[in-house]
Design a protein around this motif. Structure first.
Motif, short mmCIF file in Angstrom:
data_model
loop_
_atom_site.label_atom_id
_atom_site.label_comp_id
_atom_site.label_asym_id
_atom_site.label_seq_id
_atom_site.Cartn_x
_atom_site.Cartn_y
_atom_site.Cartn_z
N ILE A 100 0.91 -1.07 -0.12
CA ILE A 100 -0.03 0.02 0.06
C ILE A 100 0.91 1.26 -0.07
CG2 ILE A 100 -1.50 1.22 1.56
CD1 ILE A 100 -3.05 -0.84 -0.12
N TYR A 101 1.95 1.35 0.56
CA TYR A 101 2.89 2.55 0.90
C TYR A 101 3.29 2.71 -0.33
CZ TYR A 101 2.48 4.35 5.46
OH TYR A 101 2.32 4.86 6.63
N GLN A 102 3.73 1.62 -1.18
CA GLN A 102 4.58 1.74 -2.49
C GLN A 102 3.53 2.08 -3.44
OE1 GLN A 102 5.86 -2.34 -2.83
NE2 GLN A 102 8.08 -1.88 -1.64
N LEU A 103 2.18 1.57 -3.33
CA LEU A 103 1.45 2.12 -4.46
C LEU A 103 1.01 3.33 -4.25
CD1 LEU A 103 -0.70 0.84 -6.28
CD2 LEU A 103 -2.51 0.64 -4.65
N THR A 104 0.56 4.05 -3.20
CA THR A 104 0.28 5.47 -2.93
C THR A 104 1.29 6.60 -3.09
OG1 THR A 104 0.62 5.19 -0.28
CG2 THR A 104 -1.39 4.57 -0.90
N ILE B 32 -1.85 13.63 -0.58
CA ILE B 32 -0.99 13.20 0.49
C ILE B 32 -1.70 13.29 2.08
CG2 ILE B 32 0.16 15.40 1.04
CD1 ILE B 32 2.76 13.72 1.01
N TYR B 33 -2.49 14.41 1.93
CA TYR B 33 -3.14 14.50 3.28
C TYR B 33 -4.73 13.97 3.23
CZ TYR B 33 0.70 17.17 4.31
OH TYR B 33 2.21 17.58 4.83
N GLY B 34 -5.13 13.41 1.90
CA GLY B 34 -6.53 12.74 1.51
C GLY B 34 -6.50 11.23 1.58
N LEU B 35 -6.64 10.98 0.33
CA LEU B 35 -6.91 9.60 0.23
C LEU B 35 -5.62 8.54 0.48
CD1 LEU B 35 -9.03 7.53 -0.81
CD2 LEU B 35 -8.49 8.21 -3.34
N SER B 36 -4.46 9.17 0.05
CA SER B 36 -3.20 8.43 0.20
C SER B 36 -3.07 8.10 1.95
CB SER B 36 -2.15 9.18 -0.36
OG SER B 36 -0.83 8.79 0.15
N SER B 37 -3.22 9.14 2.41
CA SER B 37 -2.89 9.17 3.96
C SER B 37 -4.00 8.10 4.66
CB SER B 37 -3.30 10.43 4.63
OG SER B 37 -3.10 10.45 6.05
N GLN B 38 -5.37 8.22 4.19
CA GLN B 38 -6.40 7.27 4.71
C GLN B 38 -6.12 6.03 4.33
OE1 GLN B 38 -8.66 8.62 6.69
NE2 GLN B 38 -9.53 6.66 7.27
N ILE B 39 -5.85 5.69 3.03
CA ILE B 39 -5.57 4.11 2.76
C ILE B 39 -4.35 3.73 3.50
CG2 ILE B 39 -4.67 2.79 0.91
CD1 ILE B 39 -6.27 4.40 -1.04
N ARG B 40 -3.14 4.41 4.01
CA ARG B 40 -2.30 3.76 4.45
C ARG B 40 -2.61 3.87 6.06
NH1 ARG B 40 2.97 7.55 2.69
NH2 ARG B 40 3.16 6.65 0.55
N ARG B 41 -3.33 4.53 6.60
CA ARG B 41 -3.72 4.53 8.16
C ARG B 41 -4.74 3.02 8.16
NH1 ARG B 41 -4.88 10.07 7.96
NH2 ARG B 41 -7.03 9.88 7.89
N ASN C 194 -11.20 4.25 -9.25
CA ASN C 194 -12.14 5.10 -10.07
C ASN C 194 -11.67 6.34 -10.55
OD1 ASN C 194 -14.04 2.77 -9.84
ND2 ASN C 194 -15.19 3.78 -8.35
N LEU C 195 -10.74 6.74 -9.81
CA LEU C 195 -10.12 8.05 -10.02
C LEU C 195 -8.87 7.82 -10.94
CD1 LEU C 195 -10.25 9.76 -6.51
CD2 LEU C 195 -11.82 10.57 -8.44
N LYS C 196 -8.53 6.74 -11.11
CA LYS C 196 -7.49 6.43 -12.17
C LYS C 196 -6.20 6.80 -11.53
CE LYS C 196 -10.02 6.61 -16.35
NZ LYS C 196 -11.04 5.88 -15.98
N TYR C 197 -6.18 6.72 -10.10
CA TYR C 197 -4.63 6.84 -9.46
C TYR C 197 -4.01 5.55 -9.55
CZ TYR C 197 -6.50 11.09 -7.27
OH TYR C 197 -7.27 12.45 -7.07
N ILE C 198 -4.81 4.47 -9.70
CA ILE C 198 -4.11 3.11 -9.98
C ILE C 198 -4.73 2.34 -11.11
CG2 ILE C 198 -3.46 2.92 -7.47
CD1 ILE C 198 -6.11 0.93 -7.01
N THR C 199 -3.76 1.52 -11.71
CA THR C 199 -4.14 0.89 -12.69
C THR C 199 -5.17 -0.46 -12.51
OG1 THR C 199 -2.32 -0.58 -12.75
CG2 THR C 199 -2.08 1.55 -13.92
N GLU C 200 -5.74 -0.85 -13.55
CA GLU C 200 -6.46 -2.08 -13.18
C GLU C 200 -5.67 -3.28 -12.75
OE1 GLU C 200 -9.78 -4.72 -15.49
OE2 GLU C 200 -8.82 -3.26 -16.61
N TYR C 201 -4.66 -3.32 -13.32
CA TYR C 201 -3.68 -4.51 -12.73
C TYR C 201 -3.38 -4.03 -11.32
CZ TYR C 201 0.45 -7.20 -11.80
OH TYR C 201 1.34 -8.23 -11.20
N GLN C 202 -2.85 -3.04 -10.77
CA GLN C 202 -2.47 -2.81 -9.46
C GLN C 202 -3.96 -3.08 -8.42
OE1 GLN C 202 -1.43 1.41 -10.47
NE2 GLN C 202 0.72 0.99 -9.65
N PHE C 203 -4.88 -2.59 -9.10
CA PHE C 203 -6.19 -2.74 -8.30
C PHE C 203 -6.39 -4.14 -8.18
CE2 PHE C 203 -10.76 -3.64 -7.96
CZ PHE C 203 -11.03 -2.99 -6.83
N ASN C 204 -6.55 -5.02 -9.34
CA ASN C 204 -6.95 -6.25 -9.13
C ASN C 204 -5.75 -7.23 -8.30
OD1 ASN C 204 -8.98 -6.15 -10.71
ND2 ASN C 204 -8.10 -6.81 -12.46
#
Length: 119
Positions: free
Chosen positions: A20-24, A32-41, A85-95
């Motif tokens: 997750i850290y590598q992905l974000t 950095i203080y939004g979605l990325s931080s929340q996923i990491r937490r 959905n926001l296209k921050y990650i690819t389909e491969y990464q998501f899967n």
């Protein structure tokens, strides 16, 4: 089993945190203080609560922490889908990450049922 570190579910969730850290790291800087931080937490909460519950006295306490862990996992899965959905990650990464998180979900659910059976 001598310690929570011996639990396969804890080991897999620790690996998930690293991924997750590598992905974000590639998320837009405005996240950095939004979605990325929340996923990491959320991802950090999964193995942390497994470990904390392991150190508690009694099954009821342990179950409470395991339930917090699986709740954090569900939250993280939702945020990963938003990231896709926001296209921050690819389909491969998501899967890939989603598949790993679903495996942890199944393991946690099974572990919770096992602990409930000990009551």
């Amino acid at each position: 089993m001598n310690t929570f570190r011996d639990l396969l579910i804890w080991q897999k969730s620790m690996n998930l945190v690293t991924e997750i850290y590598q992905l974000t790291n590639s998320f837009p800087k405005e996240e950095i203080y939004g979605l990325s931080s929340q996923i990491r937490r959320c991802s950090i909460s999964i193995p942390s609560n497994i470990a904390e519950g392991y150190g508690r006295d009694g099954n009821n306490d342990y179950l409470r922490f395991l339930n917090i862990s699986i709740s954090s996992l569900f939250e993280m899965q939702t945020q990963l889908e938003i990231s896709f959905n926001l296209k921050y990650i690819t389909e491969y990464q998501f899967n890939k990450i989603n598949g790993e998180s679903r495996e942890i979900e199944r393991m946690l659910s099974s572990f919770i049922r096992k602990i409930k059976g000990r009551k």
